[in-house]
Enzyme design. Sequence first.
Site, PDB file in Angstrom:
ATOM      1  N   CYS A  66      10.468  17.064 -13.297  1.00 20.93           N
ATOM      2  CA  CYS A  66       9.028  16.893 -13.160  1.00 20.93           C
ATOM      3  C   CYS A  66       8.481  18.160 -12.524  1.00 20.93           C
ATOM      4  O   CYS A  66       9.235  19.046 -12.145  1.00 20.93           O
ATOM      5  CB  CYS A  66       8.711  15.719 -12.249  1.00 20.93           C
ATOM      6  SG  CYS A  66       9.571  14.228 -12.730  1.00 20.93           S
ATOM      7  N   ARG A 118       7.477  21.008 -17.639  1.00 21.92           N
ATOM      8  CA  ARG A 118       8.579  20.344 -16.955  1.00 21.92           C
ATOM      9  C   ARG A 118       8.581  18.836 -17.209  1.00 21.92           C
ATOM     10  O   ARG A 118       9.487  18.122 -16.798  1.00 21.92           O
ATOM     11  CB  ARG A 118       8.473  20.578 -15.449  1.00 21.92           C
ATOM     12  CG  ARG A 118       8.511  22.025 -15.051  1.00 21.92           C
ATOM     13  CD  ARG A 118       8.395  22.160 -13.569  1.00 21.92           C
ATOM     14  NE  ARG A 118       9.556  21.626 -12.902  1.00 21.92           N
ATOM     15  CZ  ARG A 118      10.680  22.297 -12.687  1.00 21.92           C
ATOM     16  NH1 ARG A 118      10.771  23.547 -13.085  1.00 21.92           N
ATOM     17  NH2 ARG A 118      11.701  21.744 -12.078  1.00 21.92           N
ATOM     18  N   TRP A 167       8.381  13.513 -16.009  1.00 18.39           N
ATOM     19  CA  TRP A 167       9.265  13.288 -17.168  1.00 18.39           C
ATOM     20  C   TRP A 167      10.221  12.208 -16.714  1.00 18.39           C
ATOM     21  O   TRP A 167      11.066  12.436 -15.854  1.00 18.39           O
ATOM     22  CB  TRP A 167      10.003  14.578 -17.522  1.00 18.39           C
ATOM     23  CG  TRP A 167      10.763  14.512 -18.799  1.00 18.39           C
ATOM     24  CD1 TRP A 167      10.280  14.673 -20.067  1.00 18.39           C
ATOM     25  CD2 TRP A 167      12.171  14.299 -18.954  1.00 18.39           C
ATOM     26  NE1 TRP A 167      11.284  14.566 -20.982  1.00 18.39           N
ATOM     27  CE2 TRP A 167      12.457  14.335 -20.340  1.00 18.39           C
ATOM     28  CE3 TRP A 167      13.216  14.075 -18.071  1.00 18.39           C
ATOM     29  CZ2 TRP A 167      13.727  14.166 -20.853  1.00 18.39           C
ATOM     30  CZ3 TRP A 167      14.496  13.902 -18.582  1.00 18.39           C
ATOM     31  CH2 TRP A 167      14.740  13.951 -19.963  1.00 18.39           C
ATOM     32  N   ASN A 220      10.313  15.568  -7.321  1.00 18.97           N
ATOM     33  CA  ASN A 220      11.019  15.995  -8.529  1.00 18.97           C
ATOM     34  C   ASN A 220      12.500  15.910  -8.215  1.00 18.97           C
ATOM     35  O   ASN A 220      12.939  16.411  -7.180  1.00 18.97           O
ATOM     36  CB  ASN A 220      10.634  17.442  -8.873  1.00 18.97           C
ATOM     37  CG  ASN A 220      11.538  18.039  -9.936  1.00 18.97           C
ATOM     38  OD1 ASN A 220      11.978  17.328 -10.835  1.00 18.97           O
ATOM     39  ND2 ASN A 220      11.814  19.326  -9.835  1.00 18.97           N
ATOM     40  N   GLY A 221      13.289  15.286  -9.105  1.00 23.45           N
ATOM     41  CA  GLY A 221      14.727  15.177  -8.859  1.00 23.45           C
ATOM     42  C   GLY A 221      15.186  13.745  -9.023  1.00 23.45           C
ATOM     43  O   GLY A 221      14.472  12.912  -9.602  1.00 23.45           O
ATOM     44  N   GLU A 237      21.112  28.319 -33.968  1.00 29.74           N
ATOM     45  CA  GLU A 237      19.832  28.457 -33.275  1.00 29.74           C
ATOM     46  C   GLU A 237      18.665  28.128 -34.216  1.00 29.74           C
ATOM     47  O   GLU A 237      17.691  27.489 -33.821  1.00 29.74           O
ATOM     48  CB  GLU A 237      19.712  29.874 -32.697  1.00 29.74           C
ATOM     49  CG  GLU A 237      18.409  30.196 -31.978  1.00 29.74           C
ATOM     50  CD  GLU A 237      18.090  29.280 -30.789  1.00 29.74           C
ATOM     51  OE1 GLU A 237      18.949  28.503 -30.371  1.00 29.74           O
ATOM     52  OE2 GLU A 237      16.943  29.343 -30.313  1.00 29.74           O
ATOM     53  N   LYS A 291      16.057  25.221 -33.424  1.00 30.23           N
ATOM     54  CA  LYS A 291      14.622  25.498 -33.296  1.00 30.23           C
ATOM     55  C   LYS A 291      13.831  24.607 -34.239  1.00 30.23           C
ATOM     56  O   LYS A 291      12.834  24.020 -33.861  1.00 30.23           O
ATOM     57  CB  LYS A 291      14.385  26.978 -33.626  1.00 30.23           C
ATOM     58  CG  LYS A 291      13.311  27.625 -32.870  1.00 30.23           C
ATOM     59  CD  LYS A 291      13.681  28.187 -31.508  1.00 30.23           C
ATOM     60  CE  LYS A 291      14.241  27.218 -30.536  1.00 30.23           C
ATOM     61  NZ  LYS A 291      14.897  27.779 -29.386  1.00 30.23           N
ATOM     62  N   GLU A 330      13.945  20.828 -33.061  1.00 25.92           N
ATOM     63  CA  GLU A 330      13.307  20.435 -31.800  1.00 25.92           C
ATOM     64  C   GLU A 330      11.781  20.487 -31.857  1.00 25.92           C
ATOM     65  O   GLU A 330      11.123  19.744 -31.147  1.00 25.92           O
ATOM     66  CB  GLU A 330      13.841  21.218 -30.597  1.00 25.92           C
ATOM     67  CG  GLU A 330      13.393  22.647 -30.475  1.00 25.92           C
ATOM     68  CD  GLU A 330      13.897  23.327 -29.195  1.00 25.92           C
ATOM     69  OE1 GLU A 330      13.985  22.687 -28.147  1.00 25.92           O
ATOM     70  OE2 GLU A 330      14.194  24.535 -29.274  1.00 25.92           O
ATOM     71  N   HIS A 363      34.293  22.861 -46.759  1.00 32.41           N
ATOM     72  CA  HIS A 363      35.108  21.891 -46.016  1.00 32.41           C
ATOM     73  C   HIS A 363      34.318  20.642 -45.666  1.00 32.41           C
ATOM     74  O   HIS A 363      34.713  19.891 -44.782  1.00 32.41           O
ATOM     75  CB  HIS A 363      35.692  22.556 -44.766  1.00 32.41           C
ATOM     76  CG  HIS A 363      36.545  23.735 -45.094  1.00 32.41           C
ATOM     77  ND1 HIS A 363      37.836  23.607 -45.560  1.00 32.41           N
ATOM     78  CD2 HIS A 363      36.265  25.060 -45.094  1.00 32.41           C
ATOM     79  CE1 HIS A 363      38.323  24.816 -45.806  1.00 32.41           C
ATOM     80  NE2 HIS A 363      37.381  25.711 -45.539  1.00 32.41           N
ATOM     81  N   LYS A 406      11.107  21.332 -20.450  1.00 38.93           N
ATOM     82  CA  LYS A 406      11.535  22.726 -20.420  1.00 38.93           C
ATOM     83  C   LYS A 406      12.821  22.911 -19.625  1.00 38.93           C
ATOM     84  O   LYS A 406      13.740  23.584 -20.058  1.00 38.93           O
ATOM     85  CB  LYS A 406      10.419  23.590 -19.833  1.00 38.93           C
ATOM     86  CG  LYS A 406      10.736  25.082 -19.774  1.00 38.93           C
ATOM     87  CD  LYS A 406      10.869  25.673 -21.159  1.00 38.93           C
ATOM     88  CE  LYS A 406      11.151  27.157 -21.137  1.00 38.93           C
ATOM     89  NZ  LYS A 406      11.641  27.612 -22.464  1.00 38.93           N
TER      90      LYS A 406
HETATM   91  O1  M6R Z   1      16.980  26.988 -18.947  1.00 40.44           O
HETATM   92  P1  M6R Z   1      18.203  26.980 -19.793  1.00 40.44           P
HETATM   93  O2  M6R Z   1      18.390  28.231 -20.571  1.00 40.44           O
HETATM   94  O3  M6R Z   1      19.448  26.655 -18.991  1.00 40.44           O
HETATM   95  O4  M6R Z   1      17.995  25.790 -20.792  1.00 40.44           O
HETATM   96  C1  M6R Z   1      18.994  25.419 -21.696  1.00 40.44           C
HETATM   97  C2  M6R Z   1      18.468  24.489 -22.763  1.00 40.44           C
HETATM   98  O5  M6R Z   1      17.969  23.313 -22.191  1.00 40.44           O
HETATM   99  C3  M6R Z   1      17.358  25.134 -23.606  1.00 40.44           C
HETATM  100  O6  M6R Z   1      17.790  26.318 -24.188  1.00 40.44           O
HETATM  101  C4  M6R Z   1      16.907  24.164 -24.693  1.00 40.44           C
HETATM  102  O7  M6R Z   1      17.934  23.960 -25.618  1.00 40.44           O
HETATM  103  C5  M6R Z   1      15.643  24.691 -25.388  1.00 40.44           C
HETATM  104  N1  M6R Z   1      14.744  23.608 -25.628  1.00 40.44           N
HETATM  105  C6  M6R Z   1      15.919  25.341 -26.684  1.00 40.44           C
HETATM  106  O8  M6R Z   1      14.772  25.811 -27.302  1.00 40.44           O
END
Ligand code: M6R
Length: 608
Positions: free
Chosen positions: A2, A27, A74, A98-99, A482, A486, A489, A505, A603
């Site tokens: 959060c 967050r 969150w 937060n936590g 990646e 991308k 997500e 395979h 994030k």
């Molecule tokens: O802050 P970080 O690089 O440790 O975060 C890792 C992942 O949570 C982050 O890369 C996540 O997969 C992103 N949403 C990808 O776009």
Amino acid sequence: MCGIVGYFGKKDAVKALLDGLSRLEYRGYDSAGVAIPDGDSVSIIRTVGKLENLKAALSTKNIKANMGIGHTRWATHGRPSEINAHPHRSGSIVLVHNGIVENYIELKESLEESGYSFISDTDTEVLAHLIRSLYRGDLFSALRDAVSKVRGSYAIAVIDADKRDRIVVTRRDVPLVLGVDDINGEYIAASDIPAALNITRDFIMLEDGGFAQISADGVTEYNPAGEIIQKKITHIDWDPVMAEKDGYPDFMLKEINEQPRTLMDTLRGKIIPDEGKIYLGELEGLKSKAGELERIVIVACGTSLHSGMIGKLYIESYAILPVEVDIASEFLQRSLPLSDKVLVICISQSGETADTKQALRLAKKRGAKVAAICNVLGSAIASEADYCIYTHAGPEISVASTKAFTSQTIVLLLFSLWLGEQRDVLGKKAISEILNDLLHIPDKLKAIFADQENIKSIALKYIHAPSFLFIARHYNYPIAFEGALKLKEISYIHAEGYCSGELKHGPIALLSDNFPVMVYAPAGTVKDKVFSAIEEVQARGASVIAVISEDAIPPSQCSDIIRIPETREELSVLLTVVVSQLFAYYAAKGLNRDVDKPRNLAKSVTVE
Ligand code: M6R
């Protein structure tokens, strides 16, 4: 997972809190709330959904205050609802958190036995009752006593609704910074730096377990033992507009387009290309040990993991050292033997990802040296590692990571060249050639941006496809992962990344007429093999979107072609990944997705 904010100053607290929260929405954004002095008490206003809803609710009230606390949530315990949203209250104690309070059930039982009743499903409400039960007129002491009974992670900002004369904060294992403007008498506590940039660029990075009191007299900082300590102010160069959209419709597009600049920022002060010199002062302590290293383990999550997969290939070829890459959450389950001859590299944009942080701690416990590659200054992973190289990509706000990836990849390249030199396997001439090619990447990226309309129209053509495959080989194999991450997500289209050599395979069974397959096949040692894979894909009637070098002759019948400038094979990932970012972005926009805040995501994943 959060964001929290606490403001004390001479200006409009509602505005300061909302400004701060809007920069923390990355967050978490399932509900939000504020507690603001209102007459002789405080008003708590909470709404479900995005911050817009809280703004609308506040706009109907005419609250004038000079202090307050706020939260964007969150959910971890209890579904998103008004009752579960923060701030939480017990008597005059009002707080945001937060936590995760890991022992909240046992604390709750004992508080219930003492007569406290609970109205929410959150772990946070326990904190409010616990502080109240320990409060004897000194909020700071009550908070200290309370957190000494808590297991878990927290950043807390708490006020006494009856007094409203201070905000007391603390943190453990999650971030909290304090913005300080003594001249204008404005003070702000926040989960992250961008939330405070409208007020100040001077920050106190609250130490893990530390406390602070914020009042009209300023900030008093305490160490975990509760002793007052000398404030250490860190000046942050980020401009407030750097944390805003800068004219782009979304942070994601802004951050993608920033990459020609952020890559240069990452390199700044680290290289003299013509002399083949690399300066990584942060690794001074590692120099004498570099020759004795037996292997490297890279640990990360998500996009950072994918940059780690490329880092493995760099380190193996330039420093001739075996490297394994592990997902942080899996690393935690392994009985992997480590020693001081093993270097563990933790990569994290936020520096707060719970699994990566736990992996770092485990690696240290098992005797390995740990280097971190982080973007966020003073973050937990950066602070706890033995060595930390910052990526200097600037604040990344969009949930989808873009510019952090290219900066991480560049740091990994520099590290591998540096290590190769320390280990006497790479000479200055070879390093100089690579660095000089690297310096051309920002211009080559601009050429890709000039082709954005082409990428956009191809992306829009496929937005109704139920599923996508991304394939590539060698350096670009992590880009297939990646690209798929991308796309899924932010557009919610199902996508998978595969090594093109693996097609036969299993995954080739998926292919039929018009199934879209994005293939990364830039110039290099594996280009012909990937071109053969294109033929195999086409033979099944699938649609190939080929990402190839500018002068390459594509295999016949590619449905769509995206050309990228030619560069050395190992640097091509810095170009192909940007194609993937743009492709995903335009596909998501075509589907009207909220690209900066995709559903179910946050994030920083600060919980396991
Ligand atoms: O802050 P970080 O690089 O440790 O975060 C890792 C992942 O949570 C982050 O890369 C996540 O997969 C992103 N949403 C990808 O776009």
